[in-house]
Scaffold this motif. Structure first.
Motif, mmCIF file in Angstrom:
data_model
loop_
_atom_site.group_PDB
_atom_site.id
_atom_site.type_symbol
_atom_site.label_atom_id
_atom_site.label_comp_id
_atom_site.label_asym_id
_atom_site.label_seq_id
_atom_site.Cartn_x
_atom_site.Cartn_y
_atom_site.Cartn_z
ATOM 1 N N GLN A 164 -7.046 13.652 -5.752
ATOM 2 C CA GLN A 164 -8.374 13.035 -5.621
ATOM 3 C C GLN A 164 -8.347 11.583 -6.101
ATOM 4 O O GLN A 164 -8.908 10.690 -5.458
ATOM 5 C CB GLN A 164 -9.403 13.835 -6.415
ATOM 6 C CG GLN A 164 -9.733 15.192 -5.813
ATOM 7 C CD GLN A 164 -10.635 16.028 -6.706
ATOM 8 O OE1 GLN A 164 -11.075 15.567 -7.759
ATOM 9 N NE2 GLN A 164 -10.900 17.257 -6.297
ATOM 10 N N ARG A 165 -7.688 11.352 -7.237
ATOM 11 C CA ARG A 165 -7.576 9.987 -7.770
ATOM 12 C C ARG A 165 -6.773 9.103 -6.814
ATOM 13 O O ARG A 165 -7.083 7.916 -6.638
ATOM 14 C CB ARG A 165 -6.869 10.016 -9.134
ATOM 15 C CG ARG A 165 -7.646 10.676 -10.259
ATOM 16 C CD ARG A 165 -8.722 9.748 -10.839
ATOM 17 N NE ARG A 165 -8.228 8.443 -11.219
ATOM 18 C CZ ARG A 165 -7.592 8.164 -12.357
ATOM 19 N NH1 ARG A 165 -7.355 9.136 -13.231
ATOM 20 N NH2 ARG A 165 -7.195 6.929 -12.624
ATOM 21 N N LEU A 166 -5.733 9.679 -6.223
ATOM 22 C CA LEU A 166 -4.878 8.929 -5.302
ATOM 23 C C LEU A 166 -5.657 8.492 -4.070
ATOM 24 O O LEU A 166 -5.543 7.348 -3.613
ATOM 25 C CB LEU A 166 -3.676 9.790 -4.896
ATOM 26 C CG LEU A 166 -2.572 9.107 -4.078
ATOM 27 C CD1 LEU A 166 -1.973 7.943 -4.855
ATOM 28 C CD2 LEU A 166 -1.494 10.117 -3.717
ATOM 29 N N LEU A 167 -6.462 9.387 -3.524
ATOM 30 C CA LEU A 167 -7.284 9.060 -2.356
ATOM 31 C C LEU A 167 -8.314 7.989 -2.687
ATOM 32 O O LEU A 167 -8.666 7.163 -1.840
ATOM 33 C CB LEU A 167 -7.992 10.317 -1.848
ATOM 34 C CG LEU A 167 -7.111 11.356 -1.144
ATOM 35 C CD1 LEU A 167 -7.899 12.634 -0.884
ATOM 36 C CD2 LEU A 167 -6.560 10.802 0.171
ATOM 37 N N VAL A 190 -5.207 -2.134 -5.179
ATOM 38 C CA VAL A 190 -3.949 -2.117 -5.923
ATOM 39 C C VAL A 190 -4.187 -1.959 -7.425
ATOM 40 O O VAL A 190 -3.403 -1.292 -8.121
ATOM 41 C CB VAL A 190 -3.097 -3.368 -5.608
ATOM 42 C CG1 VAL A 190 -3.716 -4.630 -6.183
ATOM 43 C CG2 VAL A 190 -1.673 -3.192 -6.089
ATOM 44 N N ASP A 191 -5.288 -2.519 -7.943
ATOM 45 C CA ASP A 191 -5.590 -2.381 -9.378
ATOM 46 C C ASP A 191 -5.846 -0.926 -9.759
ATOM 47 O O ASP A 191 -5.428 -0.469 -10.833
ATOM 48 C CB ASP A 191 -6.801 -3.242 -9.751
ATOM 49 C CG ASP A 191 -6.478 -4.725 -9.758
ATOM 50 O OD1 ASP A 191 -5.277 -5.053 -9.824
ATOM 51 O OD2 ASP A 191 -7.409 -5.542 -9.697
ATOM 52 N N ASP A 192 -6.518 -0.187 -8.871
ATOM 53 C CA ASP A 192 -6.759 1.239 -9.117
ATOM 54 C C ASP A 192 -5.438 1.999 -9.157
ATOM 55 O O ASP A 192 -5.232 2.870 -10.003
ATOM 56 C CB ASP A 192 -7.650 1.828 -8.015
ATOM 57 C CG ASP A 192 -9.034 1.189 -7.973
ATOM 58 O OD1 ASP A 192 -9.482 0.719 -9.035
ATOM 59 O OD2 ASP A 192 -9.635 1.153 -6.893
ATOM 60 N N ALA A 193 -4.542 1.648 -8.225
ATOM 61 C CA ALA A 193 -3.240 2.313 -8.158
ATOM 62 C C ALA A 193 -2.405 2.011 -9.401
ATOM 63 O O ALA A 193 -1.727 2.885 -9.938
ATOM 64 C CB ALA A 193 -2.495 1.869 -6.896
ATOM 65 N N LEU A 194 -2.470 0.776 -9.880
ATOM 66 C CA LEU A 194 -1.712 0.395 -11.078
ATOM 67 C C LEU A 194 -2.229 1.125 -12.313
ATOM 68 O O LEU A 194 -1.452 1.549 -13.171
ATOM 69 C CB LEU A 194 -1.791 -1.123 -11.287
ATOM 70 C CG LEU A 194 -1.006 -1.968 -10.277
ATOM 71 C CD1 LEU A 194 -1.304 -3.447 -10.474
ATOM 72 C CD2 LEU A 194 0.490 -1.713 -10.399
ATOM 73 N N LYS A 213 4.135 9.377 -3.826
ATOM 74 C CA LYS A 213 2.846 9.310 -3.110
ATOM 75 C C LYS A 213 2.080 8.049 -3.495
ATOM 76 O O LYS A 213 1.527 7.351 -2.638
ATOM 77 C CB LYS A 213 1.991 10.539 -3.450
ATOM 78 C CG LYS A 213 2.390 11.821 -2.755
ATOM 79 C CD LYS A 213 1.445 12.946 -3.186
ATOM 80 C CE LYS A 213 1.836 14.283 -2.581
ATOM 81 N NZ LYS A 213 0.961 15.381 -3.072
ATOM 82 N N LEU A 214 2.061 7.768 -4.783
ATOM 83 C CA LEU A 214 1.328 6.595 -5.273
ATOM 84 C C LEU A 214 1.942 5.303 -4.742
ATOM 85 O O LEU A 214 1.233 4.418 -4.254
ATOM 86 C CB LEU A 214 1.311 6.591 -6.801
ATOM 87 C CG LEU A 214 0.623 5.389 -7.463
ATOM 88 C CD1 LEU A 214 -0.862 5.379 -7.134
ATOM 89 C CD2 LEU A 214 0.833 5.406 -8.962
ATOM 90 N N ILE A 215 3.267 5.203 -4.820
ATOM 91 C CA ILE A 215 3.941 3.972 -4.397
ATOM 92 C C ILE A 215 3.848 3.797 -2.884
ATOM 93 O O ILE A 215 3.715 2.677 -2.386
ATOM 94 C CB ILE A 215 5.403 3.958 -4.896
ATOM 95 C CG1 ILE A 215 5.405 3.933 -6.430
ATOM 96 C CG2 ILE A 215 6.158 2.755 -4.356
ATOM 97 C CD1 ILE A 215 6.756 4.120 -7.059
ATOM 98 N N THR A 216 3.868 4.906 -2.148
ATOM 99 C CA THR A 216 3.672 4.830 -0.690
ATOM 100 C C THR A 216 2.302 4.228 -0.378
ATOM 101 O O THR A 216 2.163 3.405 0.539
ATOM 102 C CB THR A 216 3.785 6.232 -0.059
ATOM 103 O OG1 THR A 216 5.101 6.736 -0.285
ATOM 104 C CG2 THR A 216 3.520 6.176 1.446
#
Length: 280
Positions: A22-25, A30-34, A54-57
């Motif tokens: 859910q967090r990944l979606l 990019v700030d959220d992903a970091l 998955k995150l880096i993709t």
């Protein structure tokens, strides 16, 4: 039966994975992903490599290639083992940054670490070479894969090589490869034919493009609006209005609706003094 402790662990493991997805979606920036990456590093035990991949993709899809490479380097520093999928992400990111030498250096690393390259690895290498305008090296690698039976090329790989050959003006070679595909188990689909048809039209070889179009449909591969647009553009360029009108009727007969690009081609042709005699 599962004991209570194991059921408890299974429940929280599944809940954690669901929460991560859910967090990944939700990580569309990019700030959220970091931020999510930092949280993952602090978890004990840390998530498995699949979740990091998955995150880096996702970061790569945002076109933040340097950031993706930085995170992979940080994972290595933290002792998180990478897998072949991670290596493929790294190779792709280097190629996207026009760092071809680094991409191939990682291929050597893959061999040293005992990961046999897979189809995705080779697809990434060939696509990277085409991206860097090193088409003949891509063709050479493709031929080596076939000759040494290192992998069975798929639709993506054939499409990349065909597109690359057309890109550098070697449409005849692309047509040869298309014919080779037809003789093998990986049959060409409409995008492969479209690439060559469009290139033939741009090379002012419209009759050859029409011949390939007929050959394609005879083989049971249905044309789409992209096919028709290329042919209509080619015919309009030579003022062959009658054939344009016929092509538009053919589209209607097979249920392919003209798109915005189709009407743009027709309007441009009309303004240039070659209107097709067809009632739109």
């Amino acid at each position: 039966m599962l004991n209570c402790t194991r059921l408890h662990h299974l429940y929280y493991s599944t809940a954690s994975t669901s929460h991560f997805n859910q967090r990944l979606l939700a990580a569309t920036k990019v700030d959220d992903a970091l931020q999510l990456f930092d949280e993952m590093l602090q978890r004990q035990p840390p998530p498995n490599i699949i979740e990091f991949n998955k995150l880096i993709t996702g970061i790569v899809k945002m076109k933040h290639y340097s950031t993706a490479l930085m995170l992979i380097k940080q994972m290595r520093f933290m002792g998180i083992p990478s897998d072949l999928y991670t290596m493929n992400i790294s190779i792709n990111s280097h190629f996207r940054l026009n760092q071809v030498a680094y991409g191939f250096a990682l291929l050597a690393t893959i061999f040293k670490q005992g990961f046999p390259p897979d189809l995705t690895t080779y697809n990434t290498l060939i696509h990277g070479l085409v991206l860097a305008d090193r088409v003949f090296e891509a063709v050479e690698l493709f031929n080596k894969l076939l000759r040494d039976k290192l992998c069975d090329p798929d639709h993506v790989m054939y499409g990349t090589v065909i597109n690359g050959l057309c890109k550098v003006g070697h449409t005849s070679k692309a047509l040869e490869l298309l014919t080779f595909m037809e003789s093998g188990s990986c049959k060409p689909s409409v995008p492969h034919y479209n690439t060559v048809i469009d290139s033939l039209c741009k090379d002012k070889m419209v009759d050859d493009a029409l011949e390939l179009f007929t050959h394609m449909t005879d083989k049971g591969v249905p044309a789409d609006v992209i096919t028709y647009n290329s042919l209509i553009q080619g015919l309009c360029n030579f003022g062959r209005e009658t054939e344009v009108a016929k092509m538009l009727r053919d589209m209607e007969d097979v249920g392919v609706s003209p798109g915005v690009d189709t009407f743009t081609i027709l309007v441009d042709s009309f303004l240039s003094g070659h209107p097709p005699s067809y009632d739109l």
